[in-house]
Design a protein around this motif. Structure first.
Motif, mmCIF file in Angstrom:
data_model
loop_
_atom_site.group_PDB
_atom_site.id
_atom_site.type_symbol
_atom_site.label_atom_id
_atom_site.label_comp_id
_atom_site.label_asym_id
_atom_site.label_seq_id
_atom_site.Cartn_x
_atom_site.Cartn_y
_atom_site.Cartn_z
ATOM 1 N N TYR A 49 -4.327 6.082 1.863
ATOM 2 C CA TYR A 49 -3.541 5.187 1.012
ATOM 3 C C TYR A 49 -4.166 5.050 -0.374
ATOM 4 O O TYR A 49 -5.361 5.325 -0.564
ATOM 5 C CB TYR A 49 -3.446 3.801 1.661
ATOM 6 C CG TYR A 49 -2.781 3.822 3.011
ATOM 7 C CD1 TYR A 49 -1.408 3.665 3.121
ATOM 8 C CD2 TYR A 49 -3.523 4.010 4.182
ATOM 9 C CE1 TYR A 49 -0.775 3.693 4.373
ATOM 10 C CE2 TYR A 49 -2.908 4.041 5.430
ATOM 11 C CZ TYR A 49 -1.536 3.889 5.512
ATOM 12 O OH TYR A 49 -0.929 3.932 6.746
ATOM 13 N N ASP A 50 -3.358 4.587 -1.315
ATOM 14 C CA ASP A 50 -3.907 4.331 -2.643
ATOM 15 C C ASP A 50 -5.001 3.277 -2.593
ATOM 16 O O ASP A 50 -5.906 3.266 -3.434
ATOM 17 C CB ASP A 50 -2.810 3.934 -3.635
ATOM 18 C CG ASP A 50 -2.006 2.699 -3.208
ATOM 19 O OD1 ASP A 50 -2.179 2.204 -2.068
ATOM 20 O OD2 ASP A 50 -1.188 2.225 -4.022
ATOM 21 N N SER A 51 -4.960 2.429 -1.585
ATOM 22 C CA SER A 51 -5.983 1.384 -1.422
ATOM 23 C C SER A 51 -7.264 1.901 -0.782
ATOM 24 O O SER A 51 -8.312 1.234 -0.851
ATOM 25 C CB SER A 51 -5.421 0.241 -0.566
ATOM 26 O OG SER A 51 -4.978 0.748 0.686
ATOM 27 N N GLU B 283 0.834 -1.192 0.000
ATOM 28 C CA GLU B 283 0.000 0.000 0.000
ATOM 29 C C GLU B 283 0.880 1.257 0.000
ATOM 30 O O GLU B 283 1.929 1.292 0.647
ATOM 31 C CB GLU B 283 -0.924 0.009 1.214
ATOM 32 C CG GLU B 283 -1.934 -1.125 1.202
ATOM 33 C CD GLU B 283 -2.833 -1.095 2.422
ATOM 34 O OE1 GLU B 283 -3.794 -0.314 2.437
ATOM 35 O OE2 GLU B 283 -2.556 -1.866 3.369
ATOM 36 N N LYS B 284 0.430 2.281 -0.709
ATOM 37 C CA LYS B 284 1.215 3.509 -0.855
ATOM 38 C C LYS B 284 0.485 4.683 -0.210
ATOM 39 O O LYS B 284 -0.663 4.973 -0.555
ATOM 40 C CB LYS B 284 1.444 3.814 -2.327
ATOM 41 C CG LYS B 284 2.213 5.100 -2.585
ATOM 42 C CD LYS B 284 2.342 5.364 -4.066
ATOM 43 C CE LYS B 284 3.041 6.706 -4.314
ATOM 44 N NZ LYS B 284 3.128 7.011 -5.775
ATOM 45 N N VAL C 73 -0.797 8.280 0.094
ATOM 46 C CA VAL C 73 -1.014 9.311 -0.935
ATOM 47 C C VAL C 73 -1.451 10.641 -0.337
ATOM 48 O O VAL C 73 -1.621 11.628 -1.065
ATOM 49 C CB VAL C 73 -2.053 8.845 -1.977
ATOM 50 C CG1 VAL C 73 -1.521 7.667 -2.782
ATOM 51 C CG2 VAL C 73 -3.381 8.486 -1.313
ATOM 52 N N GLU D 76 0.636 15.312 -2.546
ATOM 53 C CA GLU D 76 -0.265 14.702 -1.574
ATOM 54 C C GLU D 76 -1.632 15.381 -1.613
ATOM 55 O O GLU D 76 -1.769 16.518 -2.066
ATOM 56 C CB GLU D 76 0.306 14.829 -0.157
ATOM 57 C CG GLU D 76 1.497 13.948 0.125
ATOM 58 C CD GLU D 76 1.806 13.858 1.613
ATOM 59 O OE1 GLU D 76 0.954 13.316 2.362
ATOM 60 O OE2 GLU D 76 2.874 14.327 2.029
ATOM 61 N N LEU E 291 -8.248 5.310 -1.246
ATOM 62 C CA LEU E 291 -8.648 6.496 -2.010
ATOM 63 C C LEU E 291 -9.384 6.071 -3.273
ATOM 64 O O LEU E 291 -8.913 5.197 -4.016
ATOM 65 C CB LEU E 291 -7.415 7.320 -2.382
ATOM 66 C CG LEU E 291 -7.651 8.499 -3.326
ATOM 67 C CD1 LEU E 291 -8.512 9.572 -2.670
ATOM 68 C CD2 LEU E 291 -6.317 9.078 -3.780
ATOM 69 N N HIS E 292 -10.540 6.706 -3.515
ATOM 70 C CA HIS E 292 -11.340 6.364 -4.690
ATOM 71 C C HIS E 292 -11.877 7.649 -5.316
ATOM 72 O O HIS E 292 -12.560 8.429 -4.643
ATOM 73 C CB HIS E 292 -12.508 5.454 -4.296
ATOM 74 C CG HIS E 292 -12.108 4.276 -3.463
ATOM 75 N ND1 HIS E 292 -11.644 3.092 -3.996
ATOM 76 C CD2 HIS E 292 -12.071 4.122 -2.106
ATOM 77 C CE1 HIS E 292 -11.356 2.247 -3.011
ATOM 78 N NE2 HIS E 292 -11.614 2.852 -1.863
#
Length: 267
Positions: A79-81, A50-51, A53, A231, A83-84
């Motif tokens: 996180y990129d996981s 996971e990144k 962001v 960010e 965030l939508h």
């Protein structure tokens, strides 16, 4: 201790289960210990791919402090996981999170690094884009019973962030941006019935002000990184946070600033 508590919290989040507040078991557990756990939690999530962001700021709305017995802001990682990006009408998943609640927020995209000591006008000139979003917050602690240190350890209660269309700012729009976002008004509806209303000013006097708060807090934090260009920061709920259930439709109407409202079905 930080590593074991972080692992316990991550396991609860992954399973959608809950645990007793850390402060019930470790009486000396304080804010500093909470942010040490937050750093360990970020490390665990990065280790599995996971990144980070951006950040979420929580409890910027002073009107809800007494409801939760938390009387100061805090922050967590996005996180990129989690965030939508969504269209103004969408379906969003929340049922996998423990006791999820919905929060209408203003999200800021950073076009430049933001340094401590910058005033709101300088911070505004560092913003690349503005959006309206829904953050789904959660509590791995049953009944939303916790202290501020528990909240911090639980990643700032972050579950997921759903961001609507991003409005890129022209240079001239950054002049007076802080005041414009403070003046923004939002109406929140559930299944067509108005539930609450709020404003940008509810979040520490405005989203740009809330961002300034976060910059100063991070300046004194040796465990967690400062904000950097690229960010995003979601600045806190403008209304109360409300429990959500599968099948409900939640929507917002924005006035006072040129952003579309959102309408989401909970799945």
């Amino acid at each position: 201790m930080s590593a074991s508590v972080a692992a316990e919290i991550l396991a609860a989040l992954d399973a959608g289960t809950q645990i007793e507040p850390v402060t019930d078991r470790i009486p000396a557990f304080d804010k500093q210990a909470g942010y040490a756990v937050a750093a360990a939690l970020r490390g665990l999530r990065q280790a599995r791919g996971e990144k980070p962001v951006g950040r979420k700021i929580g409890f910027t709305n002073r009107n809800i402090w007494a409801e939760y017995s938390v009387y100061e802001p805090l922050w967590g990682d996005v996180y990129d996981s989690t965030l939508h990006d969504i269209a103004p009408e969408a379906s969003i998943k929340a049922s996998h999170l423990p006791e999820p609640r919905i929060e209408p927020e203003i999200v800021l995209g950073l076009g430049q690094d933001i340094e401590p000591g910058m005033g709101v006008d300088d911070i505004a000139h560092s913003i690349d884009w503005v959006a309206h979003g829904f953050e789904i917050v959660q509590s791995v602690f049953p009944g939303w019973r916790f202290t501020v240190a528990d909240c911090i350890a639980d990643g700032g209660l972050h579950g997921a962030l759903f961001v609507g269309p991003r409005r890129l700012l022209r240079d001239e729009e950054r002049v007076g941006l802080a005041a414009s976002l403070s003046d923004l008004q939002v109406l929140l509806h559930r299944d067509g019935t108005r539930i609450d209303e709020g404003s940008g000013a509810n979040v520490l006097d405005g989203p740009i002000h809330a961002l300034g708060y976060l910059v100063e807090v991070l300046a004194g934090d040796r465990l967690n990184p400062p904000l950097r260009r690229g960010e995003l920061v979601t600045t806190g709920t403008m209304t109360r946070a409300f429990p959500v259930s599968t099948g409900e439709r939640w929507s917002t109407t924005i006035s006072g600033f040129d952003l579309p409202g959102l309408s989401v079905e909970i799945v």
